[in-house]
Design a protein around this motif. Structure first.
Motif, mmCIF file in Angstrom:
data_model
loop_
_atom_site.group_PDB
_atom_site.id
_atom_site.type_symbol
_atom_site.label_atom_id
_atom_site.label_comp_id
_atom_site.label_asym_id
_atom_site.label_seq_id
_atom_site.Cartn_x
_atom_site.Cartn_y
_atom_site.Cartn_z
ATOM 1 N N UNK A 1 0.831 -1.199 0.000
ATOM 2 C CA UNK A 1 0.000 0.000 0.000
ATOM 3 C C UNK A 1 0.864 1.248 0.000
ATOM 4 N N UNK A 2 0.309 2.304 -0.557
ATOM 5 C CA UNK A 2 0.938 3.624 -0.566
ATOM 6 C C UNK A 2 -0.062 4.616 -0.009
ATOM 7 N N UNK A 3 0.355 5.448 0.930
ATOM 8 C CA UNK A 3 -0.464 6.581 1.331
ATOM 9 C C UNK A 3 0.025 7.753 0.492
ATOM 10 N N UNK A 4 -0.901 8.433 -0.158
ATOM 11 C CA UNK A 4 -0.541 9.478 -1.121
ATOM 12 C C UNK A 4 -1.074 10.821 -0.649
ATOM 13 N N UNK B 1 -3.546 0.533 -2.991
ATOM 14 C CA UNK B 1 -3.106 -0.756 -2.475
ATOM 15 C C UNK B 1 -3.322 -1.858 -3.493
ATOM 16 N N UNK B 2 -2.595 -2.936 -3.278
ATOM 17 C CA UNK B 2 -2.742 -4.146 -4.097
ATOM 18 C C UNK B 2 -2.542 -5.368 -3.222
ATOM 19 N N UNK C 1 6.252 -6.202 -8.991
ATOM 20 C CA UNK C 1 4.940 -5.866 -8.436
ATOM 21 C C UNK C 1 4.935 -4.444 -7.880
ATOM 22 N N UNK C 2 6.013 -4.065 -7.185
ATOM 23 C CA UNK C 2 6.115 -2.703 -6.668
ATOM 24 C C UNK C 2 6.220 -1.693 -7.805
ATOM 25 N N UNK C 3 6.923 -2.057 -8.858
ATOM 26 C CA UNK C 3 7.016 -1.185 -10.033
ATOM 27 C C UNK C 3 5.625 -0.926 -10.601
ATOM 28 N N UNK C 4 4.822 -1.978 -10.728
ATOM 29 C CA UNK C 4 3.461 -1.826 -11.229
ATOM 30 C C UNK C 4 2.605 -0.950 -10.327
#
Length: 187
Positions: A32-35, A46-47, A65-68
């Protein structure tokens, strides 16, 4: 899958016991990324990924996966990204480093070792564990993914919660964050 327990009960003098089935070899990973963008609502991207046993023997997220995930976040946000990353071994992989080096829209700051209190996304994991995942006996990996997706979906549309994750770290936003280039020190 051992369920996190936030509260339980038992008769006085009896120790409560929560029975769970045996361990599973299947694994579910979530990135997940908080933006945050000044003047706009905060977002959570998130994925989830379930180990299906058919990928190169890896059970968790690979650098691809992180690149995507980063590319999807860049398209969704439509602007430069300043990424604050912990020291997970995949975040330090050569493939993701090469990807980061050639993207002018991506700036990465590495957190010090053992500093989860500086990582805003840890607030989302904490909220998931204390909320949607507490007192839940998950029967299957699909049930786990469904429960996690539901919890993250609720968090995703509560920008006040996502703002609170950043506030909890003590970090702040600036209107403009320049791209940091490695500099050599002359002596």
């Amino acid at each position: 899958m051992t369920p996190p327990i936030s509260r339980t009960w038992a008769r006085r003098g009896c120790t409560p016991v929560v029975r769970v089935r045996g361990r599973s070899r299947r694994r579910v990973s979530i990135a997940a990324l908080t933006c945050y963008k000044p003047g706009e609502r905060s977002r959570l991207t998130y994925r989830p990924r379930r180990d299906d046993g058919r990928r190169d023997g890896r059970k968790s997220f690979s650098w691809r996966d992180y690149r995507g995930l980063l590319q999807a976040a860049h398209q969704q946000l439509g602007g430069p990204i300043v990424l604050i990353w912990d020291n997970l071994n995949v975040h330090l992989a050569a493939g993701i480093r090469q990807f980061i080096d050639v993207r002018d829209w991506l700036t990465v700051y590495q957190l010090p070792s053992y500093a989860p209190d500086l990582n805003p996304v840890e607030g989302a994991w904490s909220l998931l564990r204390r909320g949607w995942l507490s007192n839940t006996a998950l029967a299957t990996p699909e049930h786990l993914i469904q429960t996690v997706r539901h919890g993250l979906h609720v968090i995703q549309y509560r920008s006040d919660l996502i703002d609170g994750f950043l506030t909890g770290t003590g970090l702040t936003l600036t209107a403009t964050t320049p791209r940091v280039q490695p500099q050599s020190v002359e002596r």
